[in-house]
Design a protein around this motif. Sequence first.
Motif, short mmCIF file in Angstrom:
data_model
loop_
_atom_site.label_atom_id
_atom_site.label_comp_id
_atom_site.label_asym_id
_atom_site.label_seq_id
_atom_site.Cartn_x
_atom_site.Cartn_y
_atom_site.Cartn_z
N TRP A 35 1.97 -2.50 -8.81
CA TRP A 35 1.59 -1.79 -7.59
C TRP A 35 0.93 -2.78 -6.66
CZ3 TRP A 35 2.28 3.15 -5.90
CH2 TRP A 35 2.83 4.07 -6.83
N GLN A 36 1.47 -2.91 -5.45
CA GLN A 36 0.83 -3.72 -4.42
C GLN A 36 1.26 -3.19 -3.06
OE1 GLN A 36 2.08 -7.62 -5.53
NE2 GLN A 36 4.06 -7.44 -4.55
N HIS A 37 0.40 -3.34 -2.10
CA HIS A 37 0.67 -2.85 -0.74
C HIS A 37 1.08 -1.39 -0.76
CE1 HIS A 37 0.37 -7.05 0.26
NE2 HIS A 37 1.43 -7.34 -0.46
N GLU A 38 0.40 -0.60 -1.60
CA GLU A 38 0.59 0.84 -1.71
C GLU A 38 1.99 1.25 -2.16
OE1 GLU A 38 -0.83 2.76 1.83
OE2 GLU A 38 -2.70 1.65 1.78
N LYS A 39 2.69 0.32 -2.83
CA LYS A 39 4.01 0.62 -3.38
C LYS A 39 4.09 0.18 -4.83
CE LYS A 39 6.87 0.17 0.76
NZ LYS A 39 8.00 -0.56 1.35
N GLY A 40 4.74 1.00 -5.64
CA GLY A 40 4.98 0.64 -7.03
C GLY A 40 6.40 0.11 -7.20
N HIS A 41 6.51 -0.98 -7.94
CA HIS A 41 7.81 -1.57 -8.24
C HIS A 41 7.98 -1.62 -9.75
CE1 HIS A 41 8.12 -2.88 -4.04
NE2 HIS A 41 6.84 -3.17 -4.16
N ASN A 71 11.18 -11.59 -9.08
CA ASN A 71 9.93 -11.32 -8.38
C ASN A 71 8.92 -12.45 -8.57
OD1 ASN A 71 8.15 -9.31 -6.92
ND2 ASN A 71 6.98 -9.61 -8.80
N THR A 73 5.43 -2.29 -14.44
CA THR A 73 5.21 -1.76 -13.10
C THR A 73 4.15 -2.60 -12.41
OG1 THR A 73 5.72 0.47 -13.87
CG2 THR A 73 4.57 0.28 -11.76
#
Length: 147
Positions: free
Chosen positions: A60-66, A77, A58
């Motif tokens: 998390w960047q820019h307030e989003k988890g991928h 990615n 996982t």
Amino acid sequence: MAHDDEFSGSDNGQDNDARTGSNDDAEEAIAQLFDDYQAGFNDYDVDRICDCFAMPATIWQHEKGHVFNNDDELIENIDALLKALEKEGVTHSDFHVSSSHVSGSAALVSLDWTQETADGEAVFEFTCHYQLVQNGADWVIACIIND
């Protein structure tokens, strides 16, 4: 390398068993993991970077988890990230360990990164927090949180 390899371990008063080894061994293996990770960025080596991760991973960047469920997803990615770094003229990435904690088969490490052009100009400066897990004798990245 300009970074330090000081990873502080804590066994919270518990004896380490044979599976996890000593904190010194863990700290050395974690230092090697981040040396490999850094080398992957400096060499623009997608596979070397990908090898540093547990699956699923996982980020998390820019307030989003991928969540990346497999190597193919993560490689896509990483490839996009390396293309963006190349476009910005980044030729060298370096880090400083700002904090670390090792306990059993888990570790939390924060790194302050600087990514520079060939003439030493900083393009990006940021902090990443890493959650690591031990996978056999190896340590791998399970989660990254970018500040």
